[in-house]
Design an enzyme around this catalytic site. Structure first.
Site, short mmCIF file in Angstrom:
data_model
loop_
_atom_site.label_atom_id
_atom_site.label_comp_id
_atom_site.label_asym_id
_atom_site.label_seq_id
_atom_site.Cartn_x
_atom_site.Cartn_y
_atom_site.Cartn_z
N CYS A 46 -57.62 -87.29 -13.51
CA CYS A 46 -57.49 -86.84 -12.13
C CYS A 46 -58.22 -87.82 -11.21
CB CYS A 46 -58.07 -85.44 -11.97
SG CYS A 46 -57.88 -84.77 -10.30
N ASP A 48 -60.07 -87.06 -8.86
CA ASP A 48 -61.33 -86.43 -8.45
C ASP A 48 -62.51 -87.38 -8.70
OD1 ASP A 48 -63.79 -84.77 -8.68
OD2 ASP A 48 -62.40 -83.12 -8.36
N ARG A 50 -65.45 -86.96 -9.39
CA ARG A 50 -66.49 -86.56 -10.35
C ARG A 50 -66.14 -86.87 -11.80
NH1 ARG A 50 -66.42 -80.52 -8.32
NH2 ARG A 50 -64.21 -81.09 -8.42
N HIS A 102 -59.67 -81.51 -15.75
CA HIS A 102 -61.03 -81.00 -15.56
C HIS A 102 -60.98 -79.62 -14.90
CE1 HIS A 102 -61.39 -81.78 -11.10
NE2 HIS A 102 -60.35 -82.54 -11.39
N CYS A 105 -60.31 -78.20 -10.86
CA CYS A 105 -59.42 -79.22 -10.29
C CYS A 105 -58.78 -78.70 -8.98
CB CYS A 105 -58.33 -79.59 -11.29
SG CYS A 105 -57.24 -80.90 -10.71
CO CO Z 1 -58.61 -82.68 -10.27
#
Ligand code: CO
Length: 217
Positions: A46, A48, A50, A102, A105
């Site tokens: 992803c 993202d 993190r 994750h 999400c």
């Molecule tokens: Co995500």
């Protein structure tokens, strides 16, 4: 506690610090890095901020080839994903492809809602399709947070299957037996990954309709 925001100047200084640190450990570090890459792992994760591929598994530059998009979706008409997959499988000859989702999400959360977010709704449709495929199981989970966690897991599993159905992976499996596709979910609250137990290294389990003949007619 509010995190300090990175400024542009911080990025430049961060780069200089990183170079200094690496050269302090190995004066040849960048000379070696510049010589080429031969990663054994291809990560589809992803976007993202993190879930950085290198950090999550403690790997170094040169060890993981990466493709990321919102909610780690593998769409069989996505030329971007297919091009990276082809390069990873057929040129770099990676041994492991990992679809890495994750918990928490935002993409999957948005897909599970009925809100309209804009152009991304069309991308998130793929995740709504995953929901539709597993609606009996998902509708049976009363707790919304648990239902979201499960959709995140099922999304990873479906994306693993999507990869297995590509011509790229099916043809690679005819040539070699050392290519495994895995799916896992990162738990941001602990940092740990949960293996979804769908590791696949042959075409045996893909549905008959998706199995392709060896040659192009
Ligand atoms: Co995500």
């Amino acid at each position: 506690m509010e995190k300090q925001k990175l400024t542009y100047q911080d990025l430049i200084e961060g780069n200089r610090d990183w170079v200094k640190t690496e050269l302090g450990k190995d004066s040849e570090y960048f000379t070696k890095l510049a010589q080429g890459q031969s990663p054994d792992v291809f990560w589809i994760g992803c976007s993202d901020s993190r879930v950085s591929a290198d950090k999550v598994v403690g790997a170094n530059p040169g060890e993981i080839f990466v493709h990321r998009n919102i909610a780690n979706v593998c769409v069989h008409t996505d030329m971007n994903m297919l091009s990276v997959l082809d390069y990873a499988v057929n040129v770099l000859k990676v041994k492991h492809v990992i679809v890495s989702g994750h918990y928490g999400c935002g993409g999957v959360t948005a897909a599970m809602s009925n809100n309209q977010f804009g152009i991304i709704d069309n991308w998130l449709r793929h995740i709504k399709d995953v929901y539709r495929l597993h609606s009996t199981e998902l509708d049976g989970i009363a707790n919304e947070a648990k239902r979201l966690d499960r959709l995140i897991e099922l999304n990873v599993i479906e994306q693993v299957y999507n990869l297995c159905k590509t011509t790229i992976v099916q043809n690679a499996w005819r040539e070699r037996t050392d290519l495994e596709i895995h799916g896992w979910v990162i738990d941001l609250k602990t940092g740990l990954v949960k293996d979804m137990g769908v590791t696949t290294n042959n075409s045996g389990n893909i549905g008959k309709i998706f199995a392709l003949d060896e040659t192009v007619k």
